[in-house]
Design a protein around this motif. Structure first.
Motif, PDB file in Angstrom:
ATOM      1  N   LEU A 153      -5.475  -4.650  -4.962  1.00 38.10           N
ATOM      2  CA  LEU A 153      -6.428  -4.661  -3.863  1.00 38.10           C
ATOM      3  C   LEU A 153      -6.621  -3.251  -3.316  1.00 38.10           C
ATOM      4  CD1 LEU A 153      -8.158  -6.081  -1.715  1.00 38.10           C
ATOM      5  CD2 LEU A 153      -6.059  -6.440  -0.387  1.00 38.10           C
ATOM      6  N   ARG A 154      -5.524  -2.515  -3.117  1.00 36.17           N
ATOM      7  CA  ARG A 154      -5.626  -1.156  -2.596  1.00 36.17           C
ATOM      8  C   ARG A 154      -6.415  -0.262  -3.549  1.00 36.17           C
ATOM      9  NH1 ARG A 154      -1.552   2.887  -1.251  1.00 36.17           N
ATOM     10  NH2 ARG A 154      -0.579   2.547  -3.280  1.00 36.17           N
ATOM     11  N   ALA A 155      -6.151  -0.405  -4.848  1.00 38.91           N
ATOM     12  CA  ALA A 155      -6.851   0.408  -5.847  1.00 38.91           C
ATOM     13  C   ALA A 155      -8.354   0.134  -5.828  1.00 38.91           C
ATOM     14  CB  ALA A 155      -6.279   0.142  -7.239  1.00 38.91           C
ATOM     15  N   VAL A 156      -8.731  -1.144  -5.718  1.00 45.23           N
ATOM     16  CA  VAL A 156     -10.155  -1.495  -5.685  1.00 45.23           C
ATOM     17  C   VAL A 156     -10.801  -0.959  -4.403  1.00 45.23           C
ATOM     18  CG1 VAL A 156     -11.793  -3.401  -5.539  1.00 45.23           C
ATOM     19  CG2 VAL A 156      -9.894  -3.520  -7.163  1.00 45.23           C
ATOM     20  N   LEU A 157     -10.113  -1.113  -3.277  1.00 43.82           N
ATOM     21  CA  LEU A 157     -10.645  -0.607  -2.004  1.00 43.82           C
ATOM     22  C   LEU A 157     -10.781   0.910  -2.027  1.00 43.82           C
ATOM     23  CD1 LEU A 157      -8.628  -2.792   0.552  1.00 43.82           C
ATOM     24  CD2 LEU A 157     -11.067  -2.951   0.042  1.00 43.82           C
ATOM     25  N   ALA A 158      -9.809   1.587  -2.685  1.00 38.94           N
ATOM     26  CA  ALA A 158      -9.827   3.053  -2.728  1.00 38.94           C
ATOM     27  C   ALA A 158     -10.974   3.598  -3.564  1.00 38.94           C
ATOM     28  CB  ALA A 158      -8.487   3.579  -3.273  1.00 38.94           C
TER      29      ALA A 158
ATOM     30  N   GLU B  16      -2.814   9.276  -8.910  1.00 38.69           N
ATOM     31  CA  GLU B  16      -3.764   9.707  -7.883  1.00 38.69           C
ATOM     32  C   GLU B  16      -5.111   8.992  -7.995  1.00 38.69           C
ATOM     33  OE1 GLU B  16      -4.029  13.913  -8.033  1.00 38.69           O
ATOM     34  OE2 GLU B  16      -1.922  14.241  -7.479  1.00 38.69           O
ATOM     35  N   LYS B  17      -5.536   8.659  -9.197  1.00 39.46           N
ATOM     36  CA  LYS B  17      -6.828   7.995  -9.365  1.00 39.46           C
ATOM     37  C   LYS B  17      -6.678   6.489  -9.147  1.00 39.46           C
ATOM     38  CE  LYS B  17      -8.547  11.332 -12.779  1.00 39.46           C
ATOM     39  NZ  LYS B  17      -9.055  11.494 -14.166  1.00 39.46           N
ATOM     40  N   PRO B  18      -7.557   5.874  -8.343  1.00 35.63           N
ATOM     41  CA  PRO B  18      -7.491   4.424  -8.123  1.00 35.63           C
ATOM     42  C   PRO B  18      -7.537   3.621  -9.421  1.00 35.63           C
ATOM     43  CG  PRO B  18      -8.957   5.421  -6.528  1.00 35.63           C
ATOM     44  CD  PRO B  18      -8.596   6.502  -7.515  1.00 35.63           C
ATOM     45  N   SER B  19      -8.326   4.087 -10.399  1.00 37.35           N
ATOM     46  CA  SER B  19      -8.425   3.365 -11.672  1.00 37.35           C
ATOM     47  C   SER B  19      -7.085   3.348 -12.398  1.00 37.35           C
ATOM     48  CB  SER B  19      -9.500   3.999 -12.560  1.00 37.35           C
ATOM     49  OG  SER B  19      -9.210   5.368 -12.806  1.00 37.35           O
ATOM     50  N   GLU B  20      -6.340   4.452 -12.295  1.00 40.14           N
ATOM     51  CA  GLU B  20      -5.025   4.531 -12.935  1.00 40.14           C
ATOM     52  C   GLU B  20      -4.025   3.630 -12.211  1.00 40.14           C
ATOM     53  OE1 GLU B  20      -4.017   8.654 -13.000  1.00 40.14           O
ATOM     54  OE2 GLU B  20      -5.410   9.150 -14.620  1.00 40.14           O
ATOM     55  N   GLU B  21      -4.068   3.630 -10.870  1.00 40.28           N
ATOM     56  CA  GLU B  21      -3.178   2.748 -10.112  1.00 40.28           C
ATOM     57  C   GLU B  21      -3.473   1.289 -10.434  1.00 40.28           C
ATOM     58  OE1 GLU B  21      -1.728   1.718  -5.544  1.00 40.28           O
ATOM     59  OE2 GLU B  21      -3.439   3.052  -5.862  1.00 40.28           O
ATOM     60  N   LEU B  22      -4.746   0.973 -10.619  1.00 44.26           N
ATOM     61  CA  LEU B  22      -5.135  -0.391 -10.959  1.00 44.26           C
ATOM     62  C   LEU B  22      -4.520  -0.813 -12.289  1.00 44.26           C
ATOM     63  CD1 LEU B  22      -6.833  -2.879 -10.258  1.00 44.26           C
ATOM     64  CD2 LEU B  22      -8.770  -1.794 -11.409  1.00 44.26           C
ATOM     65  N   LEU B  23      -4.563   0.076 -13.284  1.00 44.23           N
ATOM     66  CA  LEU B  23      -3.981  -0.237 -14.596  1.00 44.23           C
ATOM     67  C   LEU B  23      -2.472  -0.409 -14.503  1.00 44.23           C
ATOM     68  CD1 LEU B  23      -6.043   2.138 -16.927  1.00 44.23           C
ATOM     69  CD2 LEU B  23      -6.177  -0.356 -16.804  1.00 44.23           C
ATOM     70  N   VAL B  24      -1.812   0.435 -13.696  1.00 43.95           N
ATOM     71  CA  VAL B  24      -0.357   0.318 -13.523  1.00 43.95           C
ATOM     72  C   VAL B  24      -0.024  -1.030 -12.875  1.00 43.95           C
ATOM     73  CG1 VAL B  24       1.652   1.230 -12.306  1.00 43.95           C
ATOM     74  CG2 VAL B  24       0.050   2.796 -13.407  1.00 43.95           C
ATOM     75  N   ALA B  25      -0.810  -1.429 -11.860  1.00 42.43           N
ATOM     76  CA  ALA B  25      -0.553  -2.687 -11.166  1.00 42.43           C
ATOM     77  C   ALA B  25      -0.816  -3.903 -12.059  1.00 42.43           C
ATOM     78  CB  ALA B  25      -1.421  -2.763  -9.903  1.00 42.43           C
ATOM     79  N   VAL B  26      -1.773  -3.776 -12.965  1.00 42.33           N
ATOM     80  CA  VAL B  26      -2.112  -4.890 -13.866  1.00 42.33           C
ATOM     81  C   VAL B  26      -1.091  -5.029 -14.989  1.00 42.33           C
ATOM     82  CG1 VAL B  26      -3.795  -5.639 -15.615  1.00 42.33           C
ATOM     83  CG2 VAL B  26      -4.579  -4.868 -13.370  1.00 42.33           C
ATOM     84  N   ALA B  27      -0.475  -3.920 -15.386  1.00 40.53           N
ATOM     85  CA  ALA B  27       0.386  -3.913 -16.575  1.00 40.53           C
ATOM     86  C   ALA B  27       1.572  -4.866 -16.460  1.00 40.53           C
ATOM     87  CB  ALA B  27       0.884  -2.488 -16.834  1.00 40.53           C
ATOM     88  N   GLY B  28       2.188  -4.949 -15.270  1.00 40.33           N
ATOM     89  CA  GLY B  28       3.355  -5.825 -15.118  1.00 40.33           C
ATOM     90  C   GLY B  28       3.038  -7.284 -15.352  1.00 40.33           C
ATOM     91  N   PRO B  29       2.103  -7.866 -14.589  1.00 38.33           N
ATOM     92  CA  PRO B  29       1.746  -9.268 -14.816  1.00 38.33           C
ATOM     93  C   PRO B  29       1.208  -9.521 -16.225  1.00 38.33           C
ATOM     94  CG  PRO B  29       0.923  -8.529 -12.686  1.00 38.33           C
ATOM     95  CD  PRO B  29       1.443  -7.311 -13.402  1.00 38.33           C
ATOM     96  N   ALA B  30       0.559  -8.509 -16.817  1.00 37.26           N
ATOM     97  CA  ALA B  30       0.042  -8.677 -18.184  1.00 37.26           C
ATOM     98  C   ALA B  30       1.184  -8.951 -19.161  1.00 37.26           C
ATOM     99  CB  ALA B  30      -0.735  -7.432 -18.612  1.00 37.26           C
ATOM    100  N   VAL B  31       2.324  -8.330 -18.916  1.00 36.21           N
ATOM    101  CA  VAL B  31       3.498  -8.576 -19.770  1.00 36.21           C
ATOM    102  C   VAL B  31       3.918 -10.031 -19.671  1.00 36.21           C
ATOM    103  CG1 VAL B  31       5.948  -8.040 -20.085  1.00 36.21           C
ATOM    104  CG2 VAL B  31       4.316  -6.194 -19.648  1.00 36.21           C
TER     105      VAL B  31
END
Length: 373
Positions: free
Chosen positions: A167-172, A93-108
């Motif tokens: 992008l959505r997480a940052v905009l949110a 629900e939190k944009p910051s959490e969605e941002l971390l989830v979205a970053v985690a894949g490419p980070a791998v």
């Protein structure tokens, strides 16, 4: 996902591959053969594809395990010809959490690339990428560069891919969630159109499939967020059916068929001494009738894993349960007693009525609004 083969489980998450993945393997074999590759080189190409998709699985696990830290379960990870899909029950629900989830894949993939390039450098085999490496040479070289490509591709702000989710997480963080999703989805669909045109001009079927996936995915995500907002604050009691038919566990299937044909109800709560013990879905009813016969007890065909709902439970959460358990209808109980039946059709009807009445939400408000017309 239907027509998928289970490969195993990691941290309770089912890993599976869709049958269409074989199309990718066939395409790789065809491409290598058209380049004049021998059998050994073709096999090497297939191994490279499998190695790349192993990295894709790790990429999706990065998303899934990060989401798990925020209390979000992942139903499964499915490998498709266009990549991997992790089906999260919901986004954080939190944009910051969605941002971390979205970053985690490419980070791998960044970590994998660093490890591979370091290994190649230590062993003295690090070289610039050359198309010839796809036919001969150390397989780790193209694998390392493919991980770089995966990172670069996921930087593109094409919602619902990782870049679009970031992008959505940052905009949110600055806009409301619906508006942020609409902007990200619009950019994603625009990018998908460009992908598709480029794929047609250069005849790249894989990129064309990705373009279709991104376009439809962005559209579906936008609609899902709008649905979430439409259901905010509405309890299950306002959408449930209060006039419905129940079956006993010992009833034969032919009685269920009679009820199915006699009315509009397609799914039936199954009870025993007044308590809910399962749900009989239309699909399971027809399948049981075909395979087991009309005299088979309902209890042998029903789904016992479908959860029950409370009247005061948020409707949005109830829909999450329905999607997770793949149940098109769920029983609603009060103190253990069956008092209602929630179906996807009823939820849709509630939304249509609310829209027509300008945003009335509760059942009482709807009845009052209709009475004053």
């Amino acid at each position: 996902m239907k027509w998928s083969w289970k490969l195993g489980r990691v941290s309770g998450i089912k890993i599976q591959v869709h049958w269409t993945f074989l199309i990718l393997i066939a395409w790789v074999v065809w491409e290598y053969a058209s380049l004049g590759a021998d059998v050994t080189q073709v096999i090497r190409g297939v191994i490279l594809v499998l190695a790349v998709f192993s990295c894709v699985v790790l990429h999706e696990l990065g998303h899934a395990l990060t989401a798990k830290r925020f209390g979000v379960r992942t139903r499964d990870i499915t490998l498709l010809p266009i990549g991997g899909v992790a089906r999260l029950e919901r986004m954080p629900e939190k944009p910051s959490e969605e941002l971390l989830v979205a970053v985690a894949g490419p980070a791998v993939n960044v970590v994998i690339a660093i490890l591979l390039f370091t290994s190649l450098a230590i062993t003295g085999r690090l070289e610039p990428l050359n198309p010839q490496f796809f036919l001969t040479g150390a397989i780790l070289i193209p694998l390392a560069w493919m991980n770089v490509l995966l990172v670069a591709f996921n930087l593109l702000p094409a919602f619902p891919m990782d870049g679009g989710r970031r992008l959505r997480a940052v905009l949110a963080m600055r806009l409301n969630y619906v508006r942020a999703t609409q902007i990200a989805a619009g950019i994603g669909q625009g990018a998908a159109i460009l992908f598709g045109l480029f794929a047609l001009v250069n005849w790249n079927p894989v990129l064309f499939l990705i373009a279709i996936f991104v376009y439809l995915g962005a559209q579906a995500e936008s609609q899902q967020v709008q649905l979430k907002v439409a259901l905010e604050g509405i309890p299950v009691a306002d959408a449930m059916m209060t006039r419905f038919i129940t079956l006993e566990g010992g009833d034969p299937l032919h009685r269920a068929i009679e009820e199915l044909l006699a009315g509009s109800q397609q799914d039936f709560p199954v009870t025993e001494t007044g308590r809910v013990i399962g749900m009989l879905m239309r699909k399971d009813l027809i399948s049981g009738l075909k395979q087991l016969g009309r005299e088979t007890p309902v209890a042998e065909v029903m789904r016992g894993e479908c959860p029950t709902l409370r009247e005061d439970e948020p409707l949005e959460r109830a829909l999450t349960h329905m999607r997770a358990q793949q149940c098109s209808a769920l029983p609603v109980v009060r103190g253990g007693d069956l008092v209602g039946l929630l179906t996807l059709e009823n939820v849709g009807e509630l939304i249509m009525v609310n829209t027509a009445l300008g945003g009335a939400t509760t059942r009482g408000e709807i009845v009052e609004a209709l009475a004053t017309e």
